[in-house]
Design a protein around this motif. Structure first.
Motif, PDB file in Angstrom:
ATOM      1  N   GLU A  59      81.461  55.555  47.508  1.00  0.00           N
ATOM      2  CA  GLU A  59      80.086  55.428  47.020  1.00  0.00           C
ATOM      3  C   GLU A  59      79.089  55.789  48.121  1.00  0.00           C
ATOM      4  O   GLU A  59      79.380  55.651  49.313  1.00  0.00           O
ATOM      5  CB  GLU A  59      79.772  53.992  46.558  1.00  0.00           C
ATOM      6  CG  GLU A  59      80.611  53.460  45.425  1.00  0.00           C
ATOM      7  CD  GLU A  59      81.737  52.595  45.916  1.00  0.00           C
ATOM      8  OE1 GLU A  59      82.239  51.767  45.146  1.00  0.00           O
ATOM      9  OE2 GLU A  59      82.131  52.750  47.098  1.00  0.00           O
ATOM     10  N   SER A  60      77.907  56.204  47.686  1.00  0.00           N
ATOM     11  CA  SER A  60      76.788  56.437  48.600  1.00  0.00           C
ATOM     12  C   SER A  60      75.492  56.266  47.820  1.00  0.00           C
ATOM     13  O   SER A  60      75.503  56.253  46.581  1.00  0.00           O
ATOM     14  CB  SER A  60      76.870  57.828  49.221  1.00  0.00           C
ATOM     15  OG  SER A  60      76.823  58.819  48.213  1.00  0.00           O
ATOM     16  N   GLY A  61      74.382  56.135  48.563  1.00  0.00           N
ATOM     17  CA  GLY A  61      73.075  56.095  47.918  1.00  0.00           C
ATOM     18  C   GLY A  61      72.451  54.727  47.814  1.00  0.00           C
ATOM     19  O   GLY A  61      71.351  54.590  47.272  1.00  0.00           O
ATOM     20  N   GLY A  62      73.122  53.698  48.308  1.00  0.00           N
ATOM     21  CA  GLY A  62      72.523  52.376  48.265  1.00  0.00           C
ATOM     22  C   GLY A  62      71.370  52.262  49.245  1.00  0.00           C
ATOM     23  O   GLY A  62      71.094  53.169  50.030  1.00  0.00           O
ATOM     24  N   GLY A  63      70.683  51.124  49.189  1.00  0.00           N
ATOM     25  CA  GLY A  63      69.579  50.909  50.117  1.00  0.00           C
ATOM     26  C   GLY A  63      68.670  49.796  49.659  1.00  0.00           C
ATOM     27  O   GLY A  63      69.013  49.023  48.759  1.00  0.00           O
ATOM     28  N   GLY A  65      82.214  50.098  47.933  1.00  0.00           N
ATOM     29  CA  GLY A  65      80.995  49.390  47.603  1.00  0.00           C
ATOM     30  C   GLY A  65      79.775  49.929  48.314  1.00  0.00           C
ATOM     31  O   GLY A  65      79.872  50.422  49.447  1.00  0.00           O
ATOM     32  N   ALA A  66      78.636  49.852  47.649  1.00  0.00           N
ATOM     33  CA  ALA A  66      77.354  50.269  48.217  1.00  0.00           C
ATOM     34  C   ALA A  66      76.345  49.155  47.972  1.00  0.00           C
ATOM     35  O   ALA A  66      76.191  48.680  46.843  1.00  0.00           O
ATOM     36  CB  ALA A  66      76.871  51.567  47.569  1.00  0.00           C
ATOM     37  N   GLN A  67      75.651  48.758  49.031  1.00  0.00           N
ATOM     38  CA  GLN A  67      74.696  47.656  48.927  1.00  0.00           C
ATOM     39  C   GLN A  67      73.375  48.158  48.343  1.00  0.00           C
ATOM     40  O   GLN A  67      72.811  49.146  48.811  1.00  0.00           O
ATOM     41  CB  GLN A  67      74.442  47.037  50.300  1.00  0.00           C
ATOM     42  CG  GLN A  67      73.393  45.941  50.303  1.00  0.00           C
ATOM     43  CD  GLN A  67      73.867  44.680  49.598  1.00  0.00           C
ATOM     44  OE1 GLN A  67      74.910  44.130  49.942  1.00  0.00           O
ATOM     45  NE2 GLN A  67      73.100  44.197  48.616  1.00  0.00           N
ATOM     46  N   VAL A  68      72.896  47.436  47.349  1.00  0.00           N
ATOM     47  CA  VAL A  68      71.572  47.685  46.781  1.00  0.00           C
ATOM     48  C   VAL A  68      70.776  46.389  46.908  1.00  0.00           C
ATOM     49  O   VAL A  68      71.230  45.332  46.467  1.00  0.00           O
ATOM     50  CB  VAL A  68      71.656  48.106  45.300  1.00  0.00           C
ATOM     51  CG1 VAL A  68      70.269  48.144  44.670  1.00  0.00           C
ATOM     52  CG2 VAL A  68      72.337  49.461  45.180  1.00  0.00           C
ATOM     53  N   ALA A  69      69.606  46.475  47.522  1.00  0.00           N
ATOM     54  CA  ALA A  69      68.747  45.310  47.682  1.00  0.00           C
ATOM     55  C   ALA A  69      67.374  45.632  47.103  1.00  0.00           C
ATOM     56  O   ALA A  69      66.785  46.660  47.448  1.00  0.00           O
ATOM     57  CB  ALA A  69      68.635  44.926  49.148  1.00  0.00           C
ATOM     58  N   VAL A  70      66.888  44.772  46.232  1.00  0.00           N
ATOM     59  CA  VAL A  70      65.595  44.977  45.577  1.00  0.00           C
ATOM     60  C   VAL A  70      64.679  43.828  45.977  1.00  0.00           C
ATOM     61  O   VAL A  70      64.974  42.662  45.711  1.00  0.00           O
ATOM     62  CB  VAL A  70      65.744  45.037  44.047  1.00  0.00           C
ATOM     63  CG1 VAL A  70      64.393  45.357  43.408  1.00  0.00           C
ATOM     64  CG2 VAL A  70      66.790  46.076  43.647  1.00  0.00           C
ATOM     65  N   SER A  71      63.583  44.172  46.621  1.00  0.00           N
ATOM     66  CA  SER A  71      62.640  43.156  47.074  1.00  0.00           C
ATOM     67  C   SER A  71      61.536  42.950  46.035  1.00  0.00           C
ATOM     68  O   SER A  71      61.140  43.882  45.340  1.00  0.00           O
ATOM     69  CB  SER A  71      62.024  43.565  48.405  1.00  0.00           C
ATOM     70  OG  SER A  71      61.293  44.763  48.259  1.00  0.00           O
ATOM     71  N   SER A  72      61.048  41.736  45.968  1.00  0.00           N
ATOM     72  CA  SER A  72      59.999  41.418  44.982  1.00  0.00           C
ATOM     73  C   SER A  72      58.609  41.671  45.549  1.00  0.00           C
ATOM     74  O   SER A  72      58.439  41.914  46.734  1.00  0.00           O
ATOM     75  CB  SER A  72      60.132  39.956  44.555  1.00  0.00           C
ATOM     76  OG  SER A  72      60.054  39.117  45.677  1.00  0.00           O
TER      77      SER A  72
END
Length: 125
Positions: free
Chosen positions: A6-10, A118-125
């Motif tokens: 996988e790639s493209g997380g952030g 696995g690729a980490q995805v973090a979404v901030s509010s």
């Protein structure tokens, strides 16, 4: 044998978009159903989306329906997850998987034979 990367997380703000990619090795990739799962902190890994190798039909978890789009490019041995209108609750490690199982939709991780790292995805509010 299939290997997945996988790639493209952030990190992205709520309402933003990300596209995850999954590169597959193996000449028979086109005959595998592929899917995306995710694991949020402290939670079990859960189904996100899948696309059938035979019909091209797509299926989504209710939580992402209308916001996420799964696709694949068999000529390039690639699959994708376009994620729009991201929410903080979408924060998770996202995994791509490939399955030789027959039938659809393949929503249970036990049906998948190969997984990416696995690729980490973090979404901030």
């Amino acid at each position: 044998q299939v290997q997945l990367v996988e790639s493209g997380g952030g990190l992205v703000q709520a309402g933003g978009s990300l596209r995850l990619s999954c590169a597959a090795s193996g000449r028979t990739f086109s005959s595998y159903t592929v899917g995306w799962f995710r694991r949020a902190p402290g939670e079990e890994r859960e189904f996100v989306a899948t696309i059938s190798w035979s019909t091209g039909n797509t299926y989504y978890a209710d939580s992402v329906k209308g916001r996420f789009t799964i696709s694949r490019d068999n000529a390039k041995n690639m699959m994708y997850l376009q994620m729009n209108s991201l929410k903080p609750e979408d924060t998770a490690v996202y995994y791509c998987g490939a399955s030789r199982a027959v039938g659809e939709p393949l929503m249970f991780q036990r049906l998948y034979d190969y997984w990416g790292q696995g690729a980490q995805v973090a979404v901030s509010s």
